[in-house]
Write a protein that holds these residues in place. Structure first.
Motif, PDB file in Angstrom:
ATOM      1  N   MET A   1      49.821  14.331  61.903  1.00 39.09           N
ATOM      2  CA  MET A   1      50.353  15.342  62.786  1.00 39.09           C
ATOM      3  C   MET A   1      51.838  15.544  62.512  1.00 39.09           C
ATOM      4  O   MET A   1      52.510  14.652  62.021  1.00 39.09           O
ATOM      5  CB  MET A   1      50.134  14.925  64.237  1.00 39.09           C
ATOM      6  N   ASN A   2      52.306  16.727  62.820  1.00 42.20           N
ATOM      7  CA  ASN A   2      53.695  17.144  62.637  1.00 42.20           C
ATOM      8  C   ASN A   2      54.101  17.293  61.176  1.00 42.20           C
ATOM      9  O   ASN A   2      55.272  17.520  60.894  1.00 42.20           O
ATOM     10  CB  ASN A   2      54.666  16.218  63.371  1.00 42.20           C
ATOM     11  N   ASP A   3      53.159  17.152  60.238  1.00 41.31           N
ATOM     12  CA  ASP A   3      53.469  17.426  58.840  1.00 41.31           C
ATOM     13  C   ASP A   3      53.656  18.929  58.660  1.00 41.31           C
ATOM     14  O   ASP A   3      53.088  19.736  59.386  1.00 41.31           O
ATOM     15  CB  ASP A   3      52.346  16.954  57.919  1.00 41.31           C
ATOM     16  N   SER A   4      54.438  19.297  57.680  1.00 39.93           N
ATOM     17  CA  SER A   4      54.709  20.704  57.378  1.00 39.93           C
ATOM     18  C   SER A   4      53.711  21.214  56.348  1.00 39.93           C
ATOM     19  O   SER A   4      53.352  20.510  55.406  1.00 39.93           O
ATOM     20  CB  SER A   4      56.132  20.827  56.835  1.00 39.93           C
ATOM     21  N   VAL A   5      53.238  22.460  56.538  1.00 39.84           N
ATOM     22  CA  VAL A   5      52.292  23.082  55.616  1.00 39.84           C
ATOM     23  C   VAL A   5      52.865  24.414  55.157  1.00 39.84           C
ATOM     24  O   VAL A   5      53.218  25.261  55.975  1.00 39.84           O
ATOM     25  CB  VAL A   5      50.916  23.311  56.285  1.00 39.84           C
ATOM     26  N   HIS A   6      52.984  24.582  53.836  1.00 42.52           N
ATOM     27  CA  HIS A   6      53.415  25.857  53.263  1.00 42.52           C
ATOM     28  C   HIS A   6      52.147  26.635  52.923  1.00 42.52           C
ATOM     29  O   HIS A   6      51.293  26.152  52.175  1.00 42.52           O
ATOM     30  CB  HIS A   6      54.258  25.634  52.010  1.00 42.52           C
ATOM     31  N   THR A  23      52.960  23.947  61.118  1.00 44.96           N
ATOM     32  CA  THR A  23      52.976  22.511  61.397  1.00 44.96           C
ATOM     33  C   THR A  23      51.578  22.077  61.803  1.00 44.96           C
ATOM     34  O   THR A  23      50.881  22.805  62.512  1.00 44.96           O
ATOM     35  CB  THR A  23      53.960  22.200  62.541  1.00 44.96           C
ATOM     36  N   ILE A  24      51.167  20.900  61.352  1.00 46.26           N
ATOM     37  CA  ILE A  24      49.877  20.372  61.762  1.00 46.26           C
ATOM     38  C   ILE A  24      50.014  19.849  63.187  1.00 46.26           C
ATOM     39  O   ILE A  24      50.762  18.905  63.446  1.00 46.26           O
ATOM     40  CB  ILE A  24      49.389  19.262  60.816  1.00 46.26           C
ATOM     41  N   THR A  31      39.210  18.518  60.126  1.00 50.29           N
ATOM     42  CA  THR A  31      39.807  19.823  60.406  1.00 50.29           C
ATOM     43  C   THR A  31      41.197  19.632  60.987  1.00 50.29           C
ATOM     44  O   THR A  31      41.415  18.751  61.807  1.00 50.29           O
ATOM     45  CB  THR A  31      38.941  20.612  61.418  1.00 50.29           C
ATOM     46  N   VAL A  32      42.149  20.450  60.528  1.00 51.23           N
ATOM     47  CA  VAL A  32      43.493  20.436  61.110  1.00 51.23           C
ATOM     48  C   VAL A  32      43.699  21.714  61.910  1.00 51.23           C
ATOM     49  O   VAL A  32      43.134  22.757  61.589  1.00 51.23           O
ATOM     50  CB  VAL A  32      44.608  20.314  60.034  1.00 51.23           C
ATOM     51  N   VAL A  41      45.375  28.042  64.544  1.00 54.20           N
ATOM     52  CA  VAL A  41      44.521  28.349  63.402  1.00 54.20           C
ATOM     53  C   VAL A  41      44.029  27.031  62.834  1.00 54.20           C
ATOM     54  O   VAL A  41      44.799  26.084  62.702  1.00 54.20           O
ATOM     55  CB  VAL A  41      45.312  29.125  62.324  1.00 54.20           C
ATOM     56  N   SER A  42      42.745  26.967  62.483  1.00 50.17           N
ATOM     57  CA  SER A  42      42.226  25.724  61.918  1.00 50.17           C
ATOM     58  C   SER A  42      41.943  25.891  60.426  1.00 50.17           C
ATOM     59  O   SER A  42      41.728  26.996  59.933  1.00 50.17           O
ATOM     60  CB  SER A  42      40.952  25.302  62.650  1.00 50.17           C
ATOM     61  N   ALA A  43      41.972  24.764  59.722  1.00 50.48           N
ATOM     62  CA  ALA A  43      41.685  24.731  58.289  1.00 50.48           C
ATOM     63  C   ALA A  43      41.029  23.391  57.977  1.00 50.48           C
ATOM     64  O   ALA A  43      41.244  22.398  58.677  1.00 50.48           O
ATOM     65  CB  ALA A  43      42.962  24.881  57.473  1.00 50.48           C
ATOM     66  N   GLU A  44      40.234  23.376  56.941  1.00 54.18           N
ATOM     67  CA  GLU A  44      39.601  22.135  56.499  1.00 54.18           C
ATOM     68  C   GLU A  44      40.646  21.263  55.791  1.00 54.18           C
ATOM     69  O   GLU A  44      41.441  21.770  55.001  1.00 54.18           O
ATOM     70  CB  GLU A  44      38.448  22.428  55.538  1.00 54.18           C
ATOM     71  N   VAL A  45      40.617  19.980  56.059  1.00 53.65           N
ATOM     72  CA  VAL A  45      41.553  19.047  55.424  1.00 53.65           C
ATOM     73  C   VAL A  45      41.411  19.126  53.906  1.00 53.65           C
ATOM     74  O   VAL A  45      42.397  19.047  53.174  1.00 53.65           O
ATOM     75  CB  VAL A  45      41.315  17.608  55.929  1.00 53.65           C
ATOM     76  N   SER A  46      40.197  19.342  53.418  1.00 56.20           N
ATOM     77  CA  SER A  46      39.962  19.405  51.975  1.00 56.20           C
ATOM     78  C   SER A  46      40.682  20.576  51.306  1.00 56.20           C
ATOM     79  O   SER A  46      40.872  20.574  50.090  1.00 56.20           O
ATOM     80  CB  SER A  46      38.459  19.488  51.687  1.00 56.20           C
ATOM     81  N   GLU A  47      41.109  21.588  52.075  1.00 57.25           N
ATOM     82  CA  GLU A  47      41.839  22.730  51.520  1.00 57.25           C
ATOM     83  C   GLU A  47      43.315  22.421  51.273  1.00 57.25           C
ATOM     84  O   GLU A  47      43.986  23.132  50.531  1.00 57.25           O
ATOM     85  CB  GLU A  47      41.752  23.927  52.466  1.00 57.25           C
TER      86      GLU A  47
END
Length: 66
Positions: A1-6, A23-24, A31-32, A41-47
């Motif tokens: 959690m709180n990691d940054s996603v570009h 931000t996660i 799922t994140v 918005v959700s996304a699969e961790v594998s992505e």
């Protein structure tokens, strides 16, 4: 959690057309939930691809309407 996603949005054949950061907010069962949009918005961790400590990249392809 709180990691940054570009996040990079692209269209097939055109490459990226919009980029942003999020931000996660939560991570459960593969799922994140991303915070930084007007709604969660959700996304699969594998992505997600590791970009460094506490940083990730995510590439989403946007398909045109038929």
């Amino acid at each position: 959690m709180n990691d940054s996603v570009h996040i990079r949005f692209s269209r097939r054949g055109d490459g990226p057309f919009w980029q942003t950061n999020a931000t996660i907010a939560a991570c459960t069962a593969g799922t994140v939930v991303l915070d930084g949009f007007d709604r969660p918005v959700s996304a699969e961790v594998s992505e997600l691809k590791r970009f460094g400590p506490g940083r990730w990249t995510l590439d989403w392809e946007i398909r045109g309407r038929p």
